[in-house]
Design an enzyme around this catalytic site. Structure first.
Site, PDB file in Angstrom:
ATOM      1  N   HIS A   5       0.820  -1.213   0.000  1.00  0.00           N
ATOM      2  CA  HIS A   5       0.000   0.000   0.000  1.00  0.00           C
ATOM      3  C   HIS A   5       0.853   1.261   0.000  1.00  0.00           C
ATOM      4  O   HIS A   5       0.358   2.342   0.341  1.00  0.00           O
ATOM      5  CB  HIS A   5      -0.951   0.005   1.198  1.00  0.00           C
ATOM      6  CG  HIS A   5      -2.069  -0.986   1.076  1.00  0.00           C
ATOM      7  ND1 HIS A   5      -2.889  -1.343   2.126  1.00  0.00           N
ATOM      8  CD2 HIS A   5      -2.510  -1.705   0.014  1.00  0.00           C
ATOM      9  CE1 HIS A   5      -3.782  -2.227   1.715  1.00  0.00           C
ATOM     10  NE2 HIS A   5      -3.569  -2.472   0.435  1.00  0.00           N
ATOM     11  N   CYS A   7       6.137  12.992  -7.456  1.00  0.00           N
ATOM     12  CA  CYS A   7       5.400  13.974  -8.243  1.00  0.00           C
ATOM     13  C   CYS A   7       4.149  13.341  -8.851  1.00  0.00           C
ATOM     14  O   CYS A   7       4.211  12.239  -9.406  1.00  0.00           O
ATOM     15  CB  CYS A   7       6.292  14.537  -9.350  1.00  0.00           C
ATOM     16  SG  CYS A   7       5.432  15.676 -10.474  1.00  0.00           S
ATOM     17  N   ALA A  46      -0.212  -8.545  18.432  1.00  0.00           N
ATOM     18  CA  ALA A  46       1.080  -8.777  17.788  1.00  0.00           C
ATOM     19  C   ALA A  46       2.235  -8.684  18.770  1.00  0.00           C
ATOM     20  O   ALA A  46       3.163  -9.514  18.752  1.00  0.00           O
ATOM     21  CB  ALA A  46       1.276  -7.775  16.650  1.00  0.00           C
TER      22      ALA A  46
END
Length: 246
Positions: free
Chosen positions: A118, A126, A233
């Site tokens: 992602h 740019c 986690a």
């Protein structure tokens, strides 16, 4: 902490392990999840309306400021025990990390085989010529900050994948390869609803891998995995590492 015996056995014997991480992985480092990040000046905005190409075209200063805020949060965060456990584990076993997170906490913990499907807060570029731009995060003082301009005249945009955009082709190809090659996939801190990344667990299963889920709550993926472990986690991964490499 009691570690599921089946998971310990699968982890010990696996030739290759792929770990798919989501927002829950970084939440224990103090980074709010995507929706929880809407506080302060941005509390009245729906993140779904900010993380889109349409929002960038309509109000780039608003979008840039929001991502600068997220980048500022990242600068104060540190890898948690889960990140550190994966980095240690990768020193003696083939561990590949596919992350939906846009932070660099896996890398700062010491992991080197990290695939960002992602994008990243640290890789702006740019919006016209796609030239990479150095990350320069500053805490915004208002809800609008004009983004920097590229030499070509375009605007420098956040290096994350927005809703409606394709995933980075190279990164997702590597993620598919990691899913197809692993003997065990561990899904950590992800809701299992954001596709196509959420489909990687099913792909791993279809290629013969076992899939384990580490999450304190039931998710959309829970009914489809082989092993379910209700833990976070930062607590589960160190405990699992201690069993795999006592």
């Amino acid at each position: 902490m009691e570690v599921p015996p089946t998971l310990v056995e699968k982890a010990r014997t696996a030739r290759s392990i792929t770990v798919l991480t989501g927002a829950g992985m970084s939440a224990e480092s103090g980074l709010p999840t995507f929706r929880d990040a809407q506080t302060g000046l941005w509390a009245r905005y729906d993140p779904m309306t900010l993380a889109t190409p349409e929002a960038w075209r309509e109000d780039p200063a608003l979008v840039w400021a929001w991502y600068q805020k997220r980048g500022a949060m990242l600068q104060t965060a540190e890898p948690n025990a889960g990140h550190l456990a994966l980095a240690t584990w990768s020193k003696f076993q083939d561990i590949r990390i596919v992350t939906q997170n846009v932070d660099d906490l896996h890398e700062r913990a010491g992991s080197t085989n990290v695939i960002h499907v992602h994008g990243s807060l640290l890789t702006p570029y740019c919006d016209s010529c796609h030239t990479p731009y150095p990350a320069d995060v500053e805490e915004p003082t208002g809800e609008r900050v004009p983004p920097p301009k590229c030499a070509c005249g375009g605007l420098i945009r956040p290096g994350v994948v927005w809703f409606g955009e394709m995933l980075p082709e190279d990164a997702f190809a590597r993620a598919i390869d990691a899913a197809q090659r692993c003997d065990l996939m561990i899904v950590v801190g992800t809701s299992g609803i954001v596709y196509p990344a959420a489909g990687l667990a099913q792909l791993a299963q279809s290629n013969g891998a076992s899939v384990a889920e580490i999450n304190p709550a039931e998710t959309e993926a829970s009914s489809q995995v082989d092993i379910r472990w209700r833990a976070t986690a930062a607590t589960a991964l160190p405990a699992l590492l201690a069993q795999v490499n006592p």
